[in-house]
Motif scaffolding. Structure first.
Motif, PDB file in Angstrom:
ATOM      1  N   ASP A  13       0.783  -1.162  -0.065  1.00  0.00           N
ATOM      2  CA  ASP A  13       0.159   0.062  -0.055  1.00  0.00           C
ATOM      3  C   ASP A  13       1.038   1.188  -0.050  1.00  0.00           C
ATOM      4  OD1 ASP A  13      -1.689   2.206   0.454  1.00  0.00           O
ATOM      5  OD2 ASP A  13      -2.536   1.386   2.349  1.00  0.00           O
ATOM      6  N   VAL A  14       1.111   1.857  -1.022  1.00  0.00           N
ATOM      7  CA  VAL A  14       1.792   3.107  -1.198  1.00  0.00           C
ATOM      8  C   VAL A  14       1.680   3.984   0.054  1.00  0.00           C
ATOM      9  CG1 VAL A  14       0.107   4.617  -2.463  1.00  0.00           C
ATOM     10  CG2 VAL A  14       2.495   4.634  -3.007  1.00  0.00           C
ATOM     11  N   HIS A  15       0.432   4.085   0.574  1.00  0.00           N
ATOM     12  CA  HIS A  15       0.491   5.110   1.899  1.00  0.00           C
ATOM     13  C   HIS A  15       1.459   4.740   2.570  1.00  0.00           C
ATOM     14  CE1 HIS A  15      -2.840   6.177  -1.067  1.00  0.00           C
ATOM     15  NE2 HIS A  15      -2.956   7.319  -0.018  1.00  0.00           N
ATOM     16  N   GLU A  75       0.612   0.543 -11.481  1.00  0.00           N
ATOM     17  CA  GLU A  75      -0.392   0.741 -10.524  1.00  0.00           C
ATOM     18  C   GLU A  75       0.188   1.259  -9.219  1.00  0.00           C
ATOM     19  OE1 GLU A  75      -3.796  -0.812  -7.939  1.00  0.00           O
ATOM     20  OE2 GLU A  75      -3.731  -1.748 -10.065  1.00  0.00           O
ATOM     21  N   PHE A  76       1.308   0.866  -8.727  1.00  0.00           N
ATOM     22  CA  PHE A  76       1.900   1.277  -7.607  1.00  0.00           C
ATOM     23  C   PHE A  76       2.365   2.758  -7.718  1.00  0.00           C
ATOM     24  CE2 PHE A  76       5.877   1.976  -5.223  1.00  0.00           C
ATOM     25  CZ  PHE A  76       5.565   1.795  -3.987  1.00  0.00           C
ATOM     26  N   GLU A 117       1.783   4.894 -10.165  1.00  0.00           N
ATOM     27  CA  GLU A 117       0.326   5.847 -10.467  1.00  0.00           C
ATOM     28  C   GLU A 117      -0.017   6.224  -8.986  1.00  0.00           C
ATOM     29  OE1 GLU A 117      -1.722   8.543 -12.349  1.00  0.00           O
ATOM     30  OE2 GLU A 117      -0.179   7.152 -13.345  1.00  0.00           O
ATOM     31  N   GLU A 118      -0.073   5.573  -8.297  1.00  0.00           N
ATOM     32  CA  GLU A 118      -0.676   6.023  -6.897  1.00  0.00           C
ATOM     33  C   GLU A 118       0.579   6.719  -5.954  1.00  0.00           C
ATOM     34  OE1 GLU A 118      -2.174   2.622  -4.578  1.00  0.00           O
ATOM     35  OE2 GLU A 118      -3.155   1.893  -6.184  1.00  0.00           O
ATOM     36  N   HIS A 134       0.710  10.702  -6.634  1.00  0.00           N
ATOM     37  CA  HIS A 134      -0.397  11.371  -5.864  1.00  0.00           C
ATOM     38  C   HIS A 134      -0.060  11.536  -4.401  1.00  0.00           C
ATOM     39  CE1 HIS A 134      -2.872  11.419  -9.485  1.00  0.00           C
ATOM     40  NE2 HIS A 134      -2.659  10.170  -9.626  1.00  0.00           N
ATOM     41  N   LEU A 135       1.299  10.971  -3.982  1.00  0.00           N
ATOM     42  CA  LEU A 135       1.234  10.990  -2.715  1.00  0.00           C
ATOM     43  C   LEU A 135       2.495  12.161  -2.321  1.00  0.00           C
ATOM     44  CD1 LEU A 135       0.754   9.257   0.024  1.00  0.00           C
ATOM     45  CD2 LEU A 135       2.644   7.920  -0.599  1.00  0.00           C
TER      46      LEU A 135
END
Length: 155
Positions: A41-43, A69-70, A72-73, A76-77
């Motif tokens: 989970d990138v967060h 996908e990782f 891309e997320e 946005h972090l």
């Protein structure tokens, strides 16, 4: 120091690098989590003092499809204040040797990470003593940099 090592590996080369980094950082007294980026989970990256991200280079200098996908997320972090280092394996038969490592570096910088100045790029697998030592020295250097020059705690 709470450290994360995330990687993606097709033939095991980048995974071998990640394991050498982990072993070296554990010897220095770090708490280390090692995970395949496909499961992360990138967060969770915000929970670490220092992150190492690694990948093999696919095709004509691309990130592997497994981590699209990782990343891309990740774009946005906000990771301002997180220290980061980049590594990966590649093949010099291709014109864009280890380009995925450069993409990782750029992405981390764009998200506010303080990225270590050097990148670890290994031809195929770290099999020779020289390549294994290069991985170890990279981990030690990042550790010292992330701890602002504190001495290493291992022998």
């Amino acid at each position: 120091m709470k450290t994360f090592i995330g990687y993606v590996s097709m033939s095991g080369n980048t995974e071998d690098m990640a394991n050498i980094l982990k072993e070296t950082l554990l010897q220095s007294g770090c708490e280390v989590d090692l995970l395949n980026l496909e499961t992360v989970d990138v967060h969770a990256l915000k929970d670490y003092d220092c992150i190492f991200l690694g990948a093999y280079t696919w095709g004509d200098g691309d990130l592997p499809y497994e981590v699209e996908e990782f990343f891309e997320e990740l774009r946005h972090l906000n990771l301002e204040g997180v220290k980061a280092a980049c590594f990966g394996s590649g093949d010099t038969l291709y014109p864009k040797f280890c380009m995925a490592v450069d993409i990782i570096e750029t992405t981390l910088q764009e998200q506010g990470c303080d990225v270590y100045k050097d990148k670890l790029k290994i031809e195929l697998s770290p099999e020779s003593d020289k390549e294994v030592d290069e991985c170890r020295q990279f981990a030690k250097s990042v550790y010292q940099w992330a701890n602002k020059g504190e001495k290493l705690t291992y022998v």
